[in-house]
Scaffold this motif. Sequence first.
Motif, PDB file in Angstrom:
ATOM      1  N   HIS A   1       0.812  -1.142  -0.041  1.00  0.00           N
ATOM      2  CA  HIS A   1      -0.044   0.021  -0.056  1.00  0.00           C
ATOM      3  C   HIS A   1       1.032   1.193  -0.109  1.00  0.00           C
ATOM      4  CE1 HIS A   1      -3.404   2.637   0.797  1.00  0.00           C
ATOM      5  NE2 HIS A   1      -2.849   3.047   1.675  1.00  0.00           N
ATOM      6  N   GLY A   2       0.720   2.168  -0.933  1.00  0.00           N
ATOM      7  CA  GLY A   2       1.382   3.281  -0.994  1.00  0.00           C
ATOM      8  C   GLY A   2       2.872   3.368  -1.427  1.00  0.00           C
ATOM      9  N   GLN A   3       3.078   2.131  -1.867  1.00  0.00           N
ATOM     10  CA  GLN A   3       4.709   2.023  -1.978  1.00  0.00           C
ATOM     11  C   GLN A   3       5.308   2.958  -3.420  1.00  0.00           C
ATOM     12  OE1 GLN A   3       6.996   0.236   0.177  1.00  0.00           O
ATOM     13  NE2 GLN A   3       4.985   0.842   1.340  1.00  0.00           N
ATOM     14  N   GLY A   4       4.380   3.119  -4.222  1.00  0.00           N
ATOM     15  CA  GLY A   4       4.984   3.730  -5.563  1.00  0.00           C
ATOM     16  C   GLY A   4       5.553   4.957  -5.135  1.00  0.00           C
ATOM     17  N   ILE A   5       5.172   5.788  -4.095  1.00  0.00           N
ATOM     18  CA  ILE A   5       5.806   7.267  -4.065  1.00  0.00           C
ATOM     19  C   ILE A   5       7.445   6.812  -3.266  1.00  0.00           C
ATOM     20  CG2 ILE A   5       5.004   7.514  -1.635  1.00  0.00           C
ATOM     21  CD1 ILE A   5       4.707  10.319  -2.573  1.00  0.00           C
ATOM     22  N   LYS A   6       7.567   5.697  -2.614  1.00  0.00           N
ATOM     23  CA  LYS A   6       8.709   5.400  -2.165  1.00  0.00           C
ATOM     24  C   LYS A   6       9.776   4.785  -3.203  1.00  0.00           C
ATOM     25  CE  LYS A   6       6.690   4.295   2.302  1.00  0.00           C
ATOM     26  NZ  LYS A   6       6.754   3.217   3.429  1.00  0.00           N
ATOM     27  N   TYR A   7       9.304   4.280  -4.282  1.00  0.00           N
ATOM     28  CA  TYR A   7       9.990   3.537  -5.299  1.00  0.00           C
ATOM     29  C   TYR A   7       9.892   4.210  -6.612  1.00  0.00           C
ATOM     30  CZ  TYR A   7      10.740   0.320  -1.548  1.00  0.00           C
ATOM     31  OH  TYR A   7      10.937  -0.160  -0.216  1.00  0.00           O
ATOM     32  N   PRO A   8      10.128   5.441  -7.033  1.00  0.00           N
ATOM     33  CA  PRO A   8       9.864   6.035  -8.176  1.00  0.00           C
ATOM     34  C   PRO A   8      10.669   5.337  -9.465  1.00  0.00           C
ATOM     35  CG  PRO A   8      11.397   7.398  -6.745  1.00  0.00           C
ATOM     36  CD  PRO A   8      10.759   6.317  -5.774  1.00  0.00           C
ATOM     37  N   ASN A   9      11.698   4.743  -8.967  1.00  0.00           N
ATOM     38  CA  ASN A   9      12.655   4.169 -10.019  1.00  0.00           C
ATOM     39  C   ASN A   9      11.773   3.169 -11.044  1.00  0.00           C
ATOM     40  OD1 ASN A   9      14.953   5.422  -9.890  1.00  0.00           O
ATOM     41  ND2 ASN A   9      15.936   4.109  -8.716  1.00  0.00           N
ATOM     42  N   SER A  10      11.003   2.391 -10.062  1.00  0.00           N
ATOM     43  CA  SER A  10      10.043   1.265 -10.576  1.00  0.00           C
ATOM     44  C   SER A  10       9.070   1.714 -11.269  1.00  0.00           C
ATOM     45  CB  SER A  10       9.410   0.229  -9.314  1.00  0.00           C
ATOM     46  OG  SER A  10      10.424  -0.309  -8.854  1.00  0.00           O
ATOM     47  N   VAL A  11       8.327   2.707 -10.780  1.00  0.00           N
ATOM     48  CA  VAL A  11       7.232   3.583 -11.560  1.00  0.00           C
ATOM     49  C   VAL A  11       7.612   4.165 -12.916  1.00  0.00           C
ATOM     50  CG1 VAL A  11       5.552   5.198 -11.624  1.00  0.00           C
ATOM     51  CG2 VAL A  11       6.048   3.949  -9.533  1.00  0.00           C
ATOM     52  N   LYS A  12       8.813   4.787 -12.753  1.00  0.00           N
ATOM     53  CA  LYS A  12       9.473   5.300 -14.151  1.00  0.00           C
ATOM     54  C   LYS A  12       9.661   4.469 -15.058  1.00  0.00           C
ATOM     55  CE  LYS A  12      13.008   8.156 -15.934  1.00  0.00           C
ATOM     56  NZ  LYS A  12      13.482   7.396 -16.881  1.00  0.00           N
ATOM     57  N   PHE A  13      10.086   3.028 -14.775  1.00  0.00           N
ATOM     58  CA  PHE A  13      10.574   1.985 -15.637  1.00  0.00           C
ATOM     59  C   PHE A  13       9.173   1.576 -16.383  1.00  0.00           C
ATOM     60  CE2 PHE A  13      10.575  -2.347 -16.081  1.00  0.00           C
ATOM     61  CZ  PHE A  13      11.367  -2.734 -16.986  1.00  0.00           C
ATOM     62  N   LEU A  14       8.236   1.792 -15.549  1.00  0.00           N
ATOM     63  CA  LEU A  14       6.996   1.020 -16.027  1.00  0.00           C
ATOM     64  C   LEU A  14       6.458   2.353 -17.342  1.00  0.00           C
ATOM     65  CD1 LEU A  14       4.879  -0.509 -13.005  1.00  0.00           C
ATOM     66  CD2 LEU A  14       6.037  -1.627 -15.114  1.00  0.00           C
ATOM     67  N   LEU A  15       6.368   3.401 -16.946  1.00  0.00           N
ATOM     68  CA  LEU A  15       6.263   4.680 -17.706  1.00  0.00           C
ATOM     69  C   LEU A  15       6.975   4.547 -19.050  1.00  0.00           C
ATOM     70  CD1 LEU A  15       5.406   7.464 -15.306  1.00  0.00           C
ATOM     71  CD2 LEU A  15       3.647   5.785 -16.046  1.00  0.00           C
ATOM     72  N   ASP A  16       8.206   4.380 -18.842  1.00  0.00           N
ATOM     73  CA  ASP A  16       9.258   4.424 -19.863  1.00  0.00           C
ATOM     74  C   ASP A  16       8.744   3.147 -20.805  1.00  0.00           C
ATOM     75  OD1 ASP A  16      10.433   6.431 -19.045  1.00  0.00           O
ATOM     76  OD2 ASP A  16      12.194   5.473 -18.146  1.00  0.00           O
ATOM     77  N   LYS A  17       8.501   1.990 -20.342  1.00  0.00           N
ATOM     78  CA  LYS A  17       8.032   0.720 -21.015  1.00  0.00           C
ATOM     79  C   LYS A  17       6.862   1.278 -21.693  1.00  0.00           C
ATOM     80  CE  LYS A  17       7.144  -3.273 -18.949  1.00  0.00           C
ATOM     81  NZ  LYS A  17       7.161  -4.624 -18.343  1.00  0.00           N
ATOM     82  N   ILE A  18       5.666   1.631 -21.064  1.00  0.00           N
ATOM     83  CA  ILE A  18       4.638   2.088 -21.711  1.00  0.00           C
ATOM     84  C   ILE A  18       4.730   2.853 -22.858  1.00  0.00           C
ATOM     85  CG2 ILE A  18       2.238   3.304 -21.337  1.00  0.00           C
ATOM     86  CD1 ILE A  18       2.280   2.277 -18.368  1.00  0.00           C
ATOM     87  N   SER A  19       5.569   4.064 -22.731  1.00  0.00           N
ATOM     88  CA  SER A  19       5.813   4.776 -23.972  1.00  0.00           C
ATOM     89  C   SER A  19       6.188   4.094 -25.100  1.00  0.00           C
ATOM     90  CB  SER A  19       6.549   5.897 -23.551  1.00  0.00           C
ATOM     91  OG  SER A  19       6.305   6.735 -22.253  1.00  0.00           O
ATOM     92  N   PHE A  20       7.096   3.322 -24.916  1.00  0.00           N
ATOM     93  CA  PHE A  20       8.046   2.475 -25.708  1.00  0.00           C
ATOM     94  C   PHE A  20       6.922   1.683 -26.540  1.00  0.00           C
ATOM     95  CE2 PHE A  20       9.861  -1.407 -27.333  1.00  0.00           C
ATOM     96  CZ  PHE A  20      10.832  -0.964 -28.167  1.00  0.00           C
ATOM     97  N   CYS A  21       5.929   1.040 -25.684  1.00  0.00           N
ATOM     98  CA  CYS A  21       4.872   0.299 -26.584  1.00  0.00           C
ATOM     99  C   CYS A  21       4.007   0.915 -27.323  1.00  0.00           C
ATOM    100  CB  CYS A  21       4.376  -0.665 -25.343  1.00  0.00           C
ATOM    101  SG  CYS A  21       5.446  -2.001 -24.617  1.00  0.00           S
ATOM    102  N   LEU A  22       3.816   2.140 -26.667  1.00  0.00           N
ATOM    103  CA  LEU A  22       2.639   3.204 -27.490  1.00  0.00           C
ATOM    104  C   LEU A  22       3.413   3.566 -28.894  1.00  0.00           C
ATOM    105  CD1 LEU A  22       1.239   5.114 -24.322  1.00  0.00           C
ATOM    106  CD2 LEU A  22      -0.237   3.724 -25.766  1.00  0.00           C
TER     107      LEU A  22
END
Length: 326
Positions: free
Chosen positions: A212-233
């Motif tokens: 719960h609420g871990q995304g704000i503590k681990y921005p590297n993981s969230v950025k990795f996903l956003l970069d992956k989404i951008s690539f797939c789009l």
Amino acid sequence: MTELVSIIIPCYNAEKWIGDCIDSALSQTYKPIEVIVIDDGSTDASLSIIKKYGNKIRLASYPNSGPSASRNRGFQISKGHYIQFIDSDDYISPVKIKEQIEFLKVSGKDLVYSDWCHQVYNDDNSIKSLNYITNQSADDMTYYVISNNTIHIGSCLYKREVIERMSGFDESLRIAEDYDFFIRLAFSGAKFSYMEGCNYFYRIYNSITASHGQGIKYPNSVKFLLDKISFCLKEKELWNSKYHDVLACKYFFVAKSYAMLGAFKEANTCYKTSNDLSGNQKFRPDGNSKFENTYNLLGWKATIVLMYAFQFISNRLRLTQSGKTK
């Protein structure tokens, strides 16, 4: 012939709730089912509680590897035509599988998703608050999943082949693995169907619910996903203003997370990405934290300078104080 449903429960240190979870799986009005519990290296009494169920369930135990690995291991040993995941501290209603199988067969889709209930517990196990998370039917599931992120893994029922097609969960992720899972489902062309109603109950209690609420503590993981989404789009030729606006907002909140952790270089990089995607739109985050108040008043650059100065002064004071105590 009635198809088998595999109910997969990953468990890590959930001694307080694992019994309720397994009971809810065994209490399904639909038959036949198999209940598979994967103990993910629990260090509390979870494993001994699970073993009390004997041959009513299938149990496998491994060293701690995270929820993605546990779900994949459960899936690998499962035999069901349909798959249901339940987190070990949650539970499902007795009619969930029956109602969703009937709906899925009529719809002819690959998976059905529904609403779910978010419960926050007091220390005495009484419910402090209860909130229904209502989803909706969507024509563009890729956009819906990326922008909303409100479908819960356990609120769904899946045909086996749709999970096989995308090779399950990404085991390198310890947080946001559910977000990644649904995005990959959408990109894979999986056919979603929405069924109104709540049959899944997600529980939060103090700090026990680790995700719960871990995304704000681990921005590297969230950025990795956003970069992956951008690539797939970009690969799927969906790199347009509709998706730019959604990603701009998400990159902004990752930038904020980096700033709150003192990673100012990374914060500025994400903020620039957000601005490039949004055409320099200024996002105004909700809340009353010092960051948000300062940002809304002075803007990004001034806020980062002030946060950096505050961190620098705090570190100097800490070093000075440390030197005095030696």
